[in-house]
Enzyme design. Structure first.
Site, short mmCIF file in Angstrom:
data_model
loop_
_atom_site.label_atom_id
_atom_site.label_comp_id
_atom_site.label_asym_id
_atom_site.label_seq_id
_atom_site.Cartn_x
_atom_site.Cartn_y
_atom_site.Cartn_z
N GLY A 14 0.89 -1.16 0.00
CA GLY A 14 0.00 0.00 0.00
C GLY A 14 0.90 1.19 0.00
N THR A 15 1.54 1.43 1.07
CA THR A 15 2.70 2.31 1.14
C THR A 15 2.53 3.80 1.17
OG1 THR A 15 3.87 0.69 -0.19
CG2 THR A 15 4.97 2.74 0.14
#
Lengths: 233, 236
Positions: A14-15
Site C-alpha cells: 500500500g505504502t
C-alpha cells in the site's frame, strides 16, 4: 469481519514513500506495511532498497514487481560501476529504473522514487511513477498514502533545509500518512545519503508524534487506573 | 495489468495513459510560430506534477509540443534525438526542417497505431525553414494535418473557435502572445486538468526561444459570481 481473507491476493505495498533533497544530500523515507488483501503480510518491511552505495530506491505498488526491478537495476549498476571505474551517478540509476518501467509498462505495477548523492550534481531525487515517466523533483511522494500528503507538502516544504529539518519533515509526513491510509503502517524508516555516506534510521510508533484522535499508548488499563486492584469475585 | 496472453505471446496491447499533459495551443505569426502549454502532469484526477516541460526545441528549425502520456513523449524525444544526431552526422549543410520532422512523427505514430501499441500523445510540430512557416499536428491514431493554428485535447473545443475568429495573417509577436494567453486563460477556467503555470515558446528563422514559466491572472469579479443565487435562493 465476515470478509473472506484472500491469502492468494498479490502482495501489494500500500505504502507511503517520500524522497526529499536538502542542502547537502537527500533523505528517503517509507512506512513498513506490506498487505495481501486486508491481511498485513509483513508489518516491518524495508521498502528503501540499495541500488549502489550512493543511490537508494523507495518501492511502492506490487512488492514482486518493485523487487524484480530493483534487482535488475542493482545488477546493471554493478556492471556499469566496474566498467566506469567510479560510482554511478543518480541520473544513470534513475534512467535504468525508467527503462525497465517504461519498456514493461503493460506488465508492471510499481511506482518508484530514486534518490542519492553523486559528486557531480550532489543530492538528487527522481520520481518514476506508473508508466515509466521520469521526473526530477526537489521532493517526491508516492504510494497510496501520498494522497494525504499533497496538501501537507505544499505548505511545509521549503528550499534549502538542513539535514535534520529534512529528516523531521519526512518522519512527520510518513507518520501523518500512516494515520489516515489503511494500506500504510508499521514503523517509519529513513535513509540519509550525502557526501559522508549513508545513515539508516528506524522510528517505531512511540517515537513519533500523536495526531488528531490518537491517544498515548499504554501497556494496560490497569496502569491508567492507578493503584493495583485485587480481583473481586 | 499482466494477463496471460501478454506473458505467453509477448505481444503488447492498447495501453492506458498514467501521467498526462493537457492541451497545447499554437499559431503562426509574422516571424514564425508561437506555441503555449501549461506545465502540468496529471495522474488521473490528481494534479500530481506541476513543472513538466511539454515544449521542446527539435534541431535548429522546429518546436515540439506534446499532450497525453508523458513517458511516451519522453520516448519520442529520445527517437528525435537520434534522428537529429544522424542528420548532423551527414555534415552536409542540410538540416531537417519542421515538415520533415512532422512527417517522421506521423510515420512513427501511425505505425504504432497499426500494431495496436500507440504512443498515447497528441503532438504539435511547428517551425520555420528558409522563410517558410510550418505548423502541424499528429495524434495517437495517426491523424495529421497542418493549419494556421492548432490545438490538442480540450484546446480543440475551447480555443480553436477563438483562434478562428481572431487569428489573421501577419500577427505581431505581441498580438500573438496576447491571443495565446487569451486561449490559455479560457483553458485555465474550463479545463480541470489545467495548471496555472504556463510556458510560451517561439520559433523563427533565427531559432527557438523558450520563455520562462509564469502564471496568468484570472478574473472573478462579476457581480453574478459574488451573488449567484440572488433572486433564486437554492439554485446553484
Amino acid at each position: 469481519m465476515d470478509q473472506k481473507m484472500d491469502f492468494n491476493a498479490p502482495h501489494s505495498m500500500g505504502t507511503t514513500i517520500i524522497g526529499v533533497t536538502y542542502n547537502g544530500g537527500v533523505v528517503l523515507g517509507a512506512d513498513s506495511r506490506t498487505s495481501t488483501g486486508v491481511y498485513v503480510a509483513n508489518r516491518a518491511s524495508d521498502k528503501i532498497t540499495k541500488l549502489t552505495d550512493n543511490v537508494y530506491v523507495c518501492r511502492s505498488g506490487s512488492a514482486a514487481d518493485s523487487q524484480v526491478v530493483s534487482d535488475y537495476v542493482t545488477y546493471f549498476l554493478h556492471q556499469h560501476t566496474i566498467q566506469l571505474g567510479q560510482p554511478a551517478t543518480v541520473k544513470v540509476a534513475a534512467n535504468l529504473v525508467r527503462l525497465l518501467s517504461y519498456n514493461n509498462k503493460n506488465l508492471l505495477e510499481t511506482g518508484l522514487i530514486v534518490g542519492g548523492w553523486d559528486k557531480y550534481e550532489g543530492g538528487q531525487i527522481f520520481g518514476v511513477p506508473l508508466g515509466g515517466t521520469i521526473v526530477q523533483q526537489p521532493f517526491a511522494i508516492g504510494g497510496s498514502g501520498s494522497s494525504y500528503l499533497y496538501g501537507f507538502f505544499d505548505q511545509a516544504w521549503k528550499e534549502g533545509m538542513t539535514k535534520d529539518e529534512a529528516e523531521d519533515l519526512v518522519k512527520k509526513a510518513v507518520s501523518l500518512a500512516i494515520a489516515r491510509d489503511g494500506a500504510s503502517g508499521g514503523v517509519v524508516r529513513t535513509v540519509i545519503i550525502n557526501s559522508d555516506g549513508v545513515t539508516r534510521n528506524f522510528y517505531p510508533g512511540d517515537q513519533l508524534p500523536l495526531w488528531h484522535e490518537e491517544l498515548e499508548p499504554h501497556n494496560s488499563l490497569l496502569d491508567i487506573l492507578g493503584a493495583p486492584e485485587p480481583m473481586n469475585i | 495489468m499482466a494477463s496471460n496472453s501478454d506473458l505467453v505471446s509477448d505481444t503488447q496491447r492498447t495501453l492506458y495513459p498514467y501521467v498526462t499533459g493537457t492541451s497545447v495551443v499554437a499559431l503562426k505569426y509574422k516571424d514564425g510560430i508561437l506555441m503555449a502549454a501549461d506545465m502540468g502532469g496529471s495522474y488521473g484526477s490528481t494534479l500530481r506534477y506541476k513543472s513538466i516541460d511539454r515544449l521542446k526545441p527539435i534541431g535548429k528549425h522546429s518546436l515540439l509540443g506534446a499532450s497525453g502520456e508523458i513517458s511516451d513523449f519522453q520516448e519520442i524525444l529520445h527517437y528525435l534525438d537520434e534522428l537529429i544526431l544522424y542528420d548532423n552526422m551527414w555534415d552536409d549543410g542540410n538540416s531537417l526542417g519542421p515538415k520533415e520532422v512532422h512527417n517522421y512523427l506521423t510515420q512513427v505514430m501511425y505505425n504504432r497505431r497499426n500494431k495496436f501499441n500507440p504512443l498515447w500523445n497528441a503532438l504539435v510540430l511547428g517551425g520555420v525553414k528558409n522563410g517558410q512557416k510550418y505548423l502541424g499536428m499528429v495524434n495517437m491514431i495517426g491523424i495529421n494535418f497542418e493549419d494556421n493554428h492548432v490545438a490538442t485535447g480540450l484546446g480543440n473545443h475551447l480555443t480553436r473557435p477563438i483562434l478562428r475568429d481572431e487569428w489573421h495573417e501577419n500577427l505581431t509577436f505581441e498580438e500573438g502572445v496576447k491571443l495565446l494567453e487569451k486561449c490559455m486563460r479560457v483553458l485555465l477556467y474550463r479545463d480541470r486538468s489545467a495548471v496555472n503555470k504556463i510556458q510560451i515558446s517561439k520559433i523563427t528563422e533565427e531559432g527557438a526561444t523558450l520563455f520562462p514559466p509564469y502564471s496568468l491572472k484570472t478574473y472573478w469579479e462579476f457581480t453574478a459570481f459574488k451573488n449567484p443565487t440572488v433572486g433564486a435562493e437554492g439554485s446553484w
